[in-house]
Design a protein around this motif. Structure first.
Motif, mmCIF file in Angstrom:
data_model
loop_
_atom_site.group_PDB
_atom_site.id
_atom_site.type_symbol
_atom_site.label_atom_id
_atom_site.label_comp_id
_atom_site.label_asym_id
_atom_site.label_seq_id
_atom_site.Cartn_x
_atom_site.Cartn_y
_atom_site.Cartn_z
ATOM 1 N N LEU A 87 -39.474 48.678 -43.933
ATOM 2 C CA LEU A 87 -38.388 48.428 -44.236
ATOM 3 C C LEU A 87 -37.682 47.262 -44.795
ATOM 4 C CD1 LEU A 87 -36.479 49.941 -40.727
ATOM 5 C CD2 LEU A 87 -37.060 50.802 -42.866
ATOM 6 N N TYR A 88 -38.497 47.291 -44.440
ATOM 7 C CA TYR A 88 -37.976 45.165 -45.484
ATOM 8 C C TYR A 88 -38.669 44.909 -46.954
ATOM 9 C CZ TYR A 88 -38.853 43.695 -40.637
ATOM 10 O OH TYR A 88 -38.382 43.530 -39.105
ATOM 11 N N TYR A 114 -38.714 54.518 -32.934
ATOM 12 C CA TYR A 114 -37.917 52.945 -32.638
ATOM 13 C C TYR A 114 -38.530 51.293 -34.031
ATOM 14 C CZ TYR A 114 -40.430 48.328 -30.039
ATOM 15 O OH TYR A 114 -40.450 46.936 -30.405
ATOM 16 N N GLU A 115 -38.702 51.563 -34.405
ATOM 17 C CA GLU A 115 -39.289 51.121 -35.842
ATOM 18 C C GLU A 115 -38.033 50.886 -36.587
ATOM 19 O OE1 GLU A 115 -41.975 50.322 -39.900
ATOM 20 O OE2 GLU A 115 -42.155 51.803 -38.542
ATOM 21 N N PHE A 116 -37.299 51.720 -36.343
ATOM 22 C CA PHE A 116 -36.431 51.901 -37.457
ATOM 23 C C PHE A 116 -35.015 50.769 -36.283
ATOM 24 C CE2 PHE A 116 -31.484 53.743 -38.143
ATOM 25 C CZ PHE A 116 -31.280 53.124 -39.285
ATOM 26 N N LEU A 117 -34.286 51.562 -35.215
ATOM 27 C CA LEU A 117 -34.232 50.645 -34.401
ATOM 28 C C LEU A 117 -34.414 48.946 -34.476
ATOM 29 C CD1 LEU A 117 -33.534 53.916 -32.085
ATOM 30 C CD2 LEU A 117 -31.565 52.975 -33.676
ATOM 31 N N VAL A 142 -36.209 47.068 -35.810
ATOM 32 C CA VAL A 142 -35.836 46.330 -37.333
ATOM 33 C C VAL A 142 -33.666 46.378 -37.593
ATOM 34 C CG1 VAL A 142 -35.907 46.850 -39.968
ATOM 35 C CG2 VAL A 142 -37.286 47.149 -38.331
ATOM 36 N N SER A 143 -32.900 47.529 -37.537
ATOM 37 C CA SER A 143 -31.486 46.867 -37.647
ATOM 38 C C SER A 143 -31.228 46.497 -36.371
ATOM 39 C CB SER A 143 -31.478 48.744 -37.231
ATOM 40 O OG SER A 143 -31.504 49.727 -38.042
ATOM 41 N N LEU A 144 -31.818 45.770 -35.315
ATOM 42 C CA LEU A 144 -30.872 45.573 -34.216
ATOM 43 C C LEU A 144 -31.400 43.840 -34.491
ATOM 44 C CD1 LEU A 144 -31.909 47.856 -31.012
ATOM 45 C CD2 LEU A 144 -29.235 46.748 -32.246
ATOM 46 N N GLY A 145 -32.215 43.511 -35.716
ATOM 47 C CA GLY A 145 -32.509 41.997 -36.032
ATOM 48 C C GLY A 145 -33.916 42.020 -35.620
ATOM 49 N N THR A 146 -35.195 42.504 -35.151
ATOM 50 C CA THR A 146 -35.840 42.454 -34.675
ATOM 51 C C THR A 146 -37.141 42.540 -35.341
ATOM 52 O OG1 THR A 146 -36.806 44.442 -33.212
ATOM 53 C CG2 THR A 146 -35.218 42.761 -32.007
ATOM 54 N N PHE A 147 -38.046 42.521 -35.205
ATOM 55 C CA PHE A 147 -39.779 42.079 -35.785
ATOM 56 C C PHE A 147 -40.426 43.072 -35.079
ATOM 57 C CE2 PHE A 147 -43.757 40.392 -37.831
ATOM 58 C CZ PHE A 147 -43.429 41.532 -38.865
#
Length: 412
Positions: free
Chosen positions: A60-61, A81-84, A86-91
């Motif tokens: 996504l980056y 999980y990956e999408f959520l 990244v959407s929340l600003g984590t890595f």
């Protein structure tokens, strides 16, 4: 020996980890070993004969898709999980890659039995799961990521920025725990070994220091390109603040009051935030060039046509740009942060060391070399010799195999 290398971002243009995977895998193969690389996107470049297992991710980056266009790809729980995350600003990449790699290895192992699994600073929970496969697991930690977090937080402008940074670096707790539960950890400098022990609480008896190498045949001072007068180069594949770019721009402004120096910044894209403000403030638009991502050939050409390499980093676990520039015969102006004195040398024969985040001393060192071309030439020759004597990818691979053998003996 059948070796499995793991790298959640394997492309050489993604930073030093990609370069490490390319050269280590190549030299391990030259030593007669069978090498497989498991990687997420952007995928690595490898030598012929090395098997690459491309593990998919949302990536996504680097995606240009709108968020709703990703929805059809989210049926898999790990992708959701990956999408959520990244959407929340984590890595989430270290975690998600490690789980994908574990699942891939578990499916692969009945047909392809590996002798060793070597993780390249992913340190996700899946790396610990791999120990259940009955294969020894070793990891390379180039430097402890909590240092990056501390430096980023020190430059945060407000509480919101601090919150965003803490949220992004939330994977650090996982990496700390994983690193403390591995039997061997390779790192690339004595300074990194000390910091890993002190910050991550990794036991000293599991740490092994193996210096990175430099492709000294490729990065060579062959004299094919004329030097541009008063030219400087900085290579930055990561965060511009941690790499010290704002302090270099301040120093460049001071230098240009006496000498018409020009700076080329090699790295990922154009500047934003503080560097842009400083360029406008000091009228440096005509004096600074940002190349964006370039290939290895162009990087070597830039080194060859530049007079001085600058490494203004606030921290380095090794400092590969410094070593590559030295290999090309450039004198170095570097900070004494992290492992840079181990690379450049503390005796001042290959380069000048200054304190980090100190534009005045940085400017003084640059002016010294810009005004004394013979001193710069002597330092460049000394630096090239230092690289030839100390930084060989083949020796890196030989020493790495010794760690593999040590771990295999302990498991037998």
């Amino acid at each position: 020996m059948r070796i499995c290398l793991l790298s959640y971002r394997g492309n050489p243009y993604s930073g030093g980890q990609g370069i490490y995977i390319y050269y280590l895998s190549r030299e391990l193969q030259k030593l007669g070993h069978e090498v497989h690389v498991l990687s997420g996107p952007p995928y690595p470049e490898v030598a012929d004969g090395i098997t690459v297992h491309k593990l998919e991710s949302l990536n996504l980056y680097e995606s240009t898709r709108r968020w709703w266009q990703e929805i059809p790809r989210l049926r898999n729980p790990l992708r959701l999980y990956e999408f959520l995350a990244v959407s929340l600003g984590t890595f989430p990449e270290p975690f998600t890659f490690s789980i994908r790699a574990y699942n891939h290895l578990r499916a692969l192992m009945p047909e392809v039995k590996f002798d060793i699994i070597h993780d390249n600073q992913c340190l996700g929970w899946g790396v610990l799961l791999m120990k259940r496969l009955g294969v020894p697991v070793v990891a390379t930690i180039h430097h402890p990521i909590p240092v990056d977090r501390r430096l980023a937080l020190s430059q945060a402008k407000n509480l919101w920025d601090r919150f965003r940074l803490m949220r992004f670096y939330s994977f650090i707790g996982m990496q700390n725990r994983v690193s403390r539960n591995l039997d061997r950890i390779i790192t690339v400098s004595e300074n990194s070994a000390e910091d890993i022990h002190r910050i991550l609480k990794v036991r000293r008896n599991v740490l092994r220091v193996i210096l990175n190498g430099v492709d000294s045949d490729f990065f060579d001072n062959n004299g094919k390109f004329p030097k541009e007068p008063n030219s400087l180069i900085m290579v930055s594949s990561g965060n511009g603040h941690i790499k010290g770019l704002p302090f270099l721009l301040e120093a460049l402004h001071k230098v240009r009051q006496e000498i018409p120096a020009k700076l080329t910044v090699v790295g990922n894209g154009s500047p934003d935030g503080e560097p842009t403000r400083l360029i406008r403030k000091h009228g440096l638009a005509d004096a600074v060039t940002f190349t964006g991502k370039i290939d290895k050939d162009e990087l070597a050409r830039l080194y060859a046509s530049t007079e001085i390499a600058v490494v203004p980093s606030l921290y380095e676990g090794f400092g590969l740009p410094a070593a590559e520039a030295m290999s090309c015969g450039l004198p170095i102006v570097s900070t004494n942060a992290g492992a840079l004195p181990e690379v450049v040398g503390k005796d001042g024969k290959a380069g000048l060391l200054v304190p980090p985040a100190d534009p005045d001393n940085l400017a003084a060192a640059l002016k010294c070399l810009l005004l004394d071309k013979q001193l710069g030439s002597n330092m460049g020759n000394t630096g090239r010799q230092r690289v030839l004597e100390n930084f060989s990818w083949r020796q890196t691979a030989v020493n790495t195999v010794r760690v593999y053998e040590e771990l295999l003996d302990a498991h037998s």
